[in-house]
Every structure is written in structure tokens, then in C-alpha cells.
Motif scaffolding. Sequence first.
Motif, PDB file in Angstrom:
ATOM      1  N   ASP A 186       0.371  -0.994  -0.291  1.00  0.00           N
ATOM      2  CA  ASP A 186      -0.223   0.289  -0.269  1.00  0.00           C
ATOM      3  C   ASP A 186       1.185   1.172   0.236  1.00  0.00           C
ATOM      4  O   ASP A 186       2.237   1.236   0.488  1.00  0.00           O
ATOM      5  N   SER A 187       0.146   1.869  -0.461  1.00  0.00           N
ATOM      6  CA  SER A 187       1.102   3.529  -1.113  1.00  0.00           C
ATOM      7  C   SER A 187       0.216   4.081   0.065  1.00  0.00           C
ATOM      8  O   SER A 187      -1.330   4.101   0.523  1.00  0.00           O
ATOM      9  N   SER A 188       0.867   6.027  -0.013  1.00  0.00           N
ATOM     10  CA  SER A 188      -0.058   6.549   0.236  1.00  0.00           C
ATOM     11  C   SER A 188      -0.819   7.810  -0.188  1.00  0.00           C
ATOM     12  O   SER A 188       0.753   8.289  -1.197  1.00  0.00           O
ATOM     13  N   PRO A 189      -1.037   9.546  -0.491  1.00  0.00           N
ATOM     14  CA  PRO A 189      -2.121  10.060  -0.717  1.00  0.00           C
ATOM     15  C   PRO A 189      -0.155  10.569  -1.256  1.00  0.00           C
ATOM     16  O   PRO A 189       0.117  11.804  -1.928  1.00  0.00           O
ATOM     17  N   GLY A 190       0.169  10.788  -0.188  1.00  0.00           N
ATOM     18  CA  GLY A 190       1.616  12.187   0.211  1.00  0.00           C
ATOM     19  C   GLY A 190       2.511  11.402  -0.285  1.00  0.00           C
ATOM     20  O   GLY A 190       3.426  11.857  -1.325  1.00  0.00           O
ATOM     21  N   MET A 191       2.540   9.859  -0.883  1.00  0.00           N
ATOM     22  CA  MET A 191       3.352   9.805  -1.588  1.00  0.00           C
ATOM     23  C   MET A 191       3.691   9.468  -3.120  1.00  0.00           C
ATOM     24  O   MET A 191       4.208  10.449  -3.945  1.00  0.00           O
ATOM     25  N   ALA A 192       2.106  10.053  -3.472  1.00  0.00           N
ATOM     26  CA  ALA A 192       2.159  10.084  -5.020  1.00  0.00           C
ATOM     27  C   ALA A 192       2.854  11.818  -5.293  1.00  0.00           C
ATOM     28  O   ALA A 192       2.845  12.394  -5.913  1.00  0.00           O
ATOM     29  N   VAL A 193       2.401  12.739  -3.987  1.00  0.00           N
ATOM     30  CA  VAL A 193       2.670  14.598  -4.056  1.00  0.00           C
ATOM     31  C   VAL A 193       4.041  13.800  -3.923  1.00  0.00           C
ATOM     32  O   VAL A 193       4.260  15.164  -5.034  1.00  0.00           O
ATOM     33  N   ARG A 194       4.233  13.320  -3.603  1.00  0.00           N
ATOM     34  CA  ARG A 194       6.632  13.044  -3.335  1.00  0.00           C
ATOM     35  C   ARG A 194       7.086  13.022  -5.195  1.00  0.00           C
ATOM     36  O   ARG A 194       7.391  13.538  -5.347  1.00  0.00           O
ATOM     37  N   GLY A 243       8.406  16.906 -11.306  1.00  0.00           N
ATOM     38  CA  GLY A 243       7.952  17.852 -11.878  1.00  0.00           C
ATOM     39  C   GLY A 243       6.771  18.660 -12.097  1.00  0.00           C
ATOM     40  O   GLY A 243       6.482  19.068 -13.721  1.00  0.00           O
ATOM     41  N   THR A 244       5.803  17.888 -12.131  1.00  0.00           N
ATOM     42  CA  THR A 244       4.171  17.768 -12.477  1.00  0.00           C
ATOM     43  C   THR A 244       3.507  17.953 -11.671  1.00  0.00           C
ATOM     44  O   THR A 244       3.957  17.473 -10.101  1.00  0.00           O
ATOM     45  N   THR A 245       2.013  17.579 -11.903  1.00  0.00           N
ATOM     46  CA  THR A 245       1.046  17.427 -10.450  1.00  0.00           C
ATOM     47  C   THR A 245       0.927  16.126 -10.824  1.00  0.00           C
ATOM     48  O   THR A 245       0.982  15.143 -11.828  1.00  0.00           O
ATOM     49  N   VAL A 246      -0.034  15.792  -9.534  1.00  0.00           N
ATOM     50  CA  VAL A 246      -0.677  14.173  -9.559  1.00  0.00           C
ATOM     51  C   VAL A 246      -0.806  13.898 -10.473  1.00  0.00           C
ATOM     52  O   VAL A 246      -1.327  12.672 -10.604  1.00  0.00           O
ATOM     53  N   GLU A 247      -2.028  15.509 -10.687  1.00  0.00           N
ATOM     54  CA  GLU A 247      -2.995  14.560 -11.992  1.00  0.00           C
ATOM     55  C   GLU A 247      -2.507  13.939 -13.058  1.00  0.00           C
ATOM     56  O   GLU A 247      -2.839  12.999 -14.276  1.00  0.00           O
ATOM     57  N   ALA A 248      -1.314  14.777 -13.406  1.00  0.00           N
ATOM     58  CA  ALA A 248      -0.816  14.431 -14.436  1.00  0.00           C
ATOM     59  C   ALA A 248       0.062  13.670 -14.459  1.00  0.00           C
ATOM     60  O   ALA A 248      -0.230  12.975 -15.413  1.00  0.00           O
TER      61      ALA A 248
END
Length: 80
Positions: free
Chosen positions: A39-47, A53-58
Amino acid sequence: MRLRAALRNLRALYGSWDCLAEVMGVSPGTLASIVSGKDSSPGMAVRAARAAGTTVEALLGDLKVAASCPHCGAAWEVRS
């Protein structure tokens, strides 16, 4: 699934798991566990997005066709 793929691509860009982990501010073991399916976390996606050098959405959004403009979606002309 897309975060794992993004991390593998980032590892290739940064050259090693150690370097990517340092950029993201986590341990290499943390990245290894995520890539192996833990499992991962939303924070890991942000990191990961910051490291890319992009957004989480991209980073995690819909796949894009490489032959189109990332901003407007217009098809690029392929020259031979």
C-alpha cells in the motif's frame, strides 16, 4: 498501479532507487515496498509528482498519446 509505474519511470530518470529516494525524502526501502505492490499513500503520490516536476493529476491521470500535444490534444504531424 499507476504510481508504481511512475516510480519505475522516475527511477530510470534519476538513475537509481537511492537517488530517487533522496529526492523524494524517503528511504529506498519505502520505494521498494511500494513498487512491489504494498500500500501507498496520497503523500507518496505528491512526492513522486514533485520529483517528476508535474502535478499528481498529470502523473496518475489518463494515459496520453505521445503523438499529441499535452496541452491541447492536437495530433502532431509525423515527418519521415
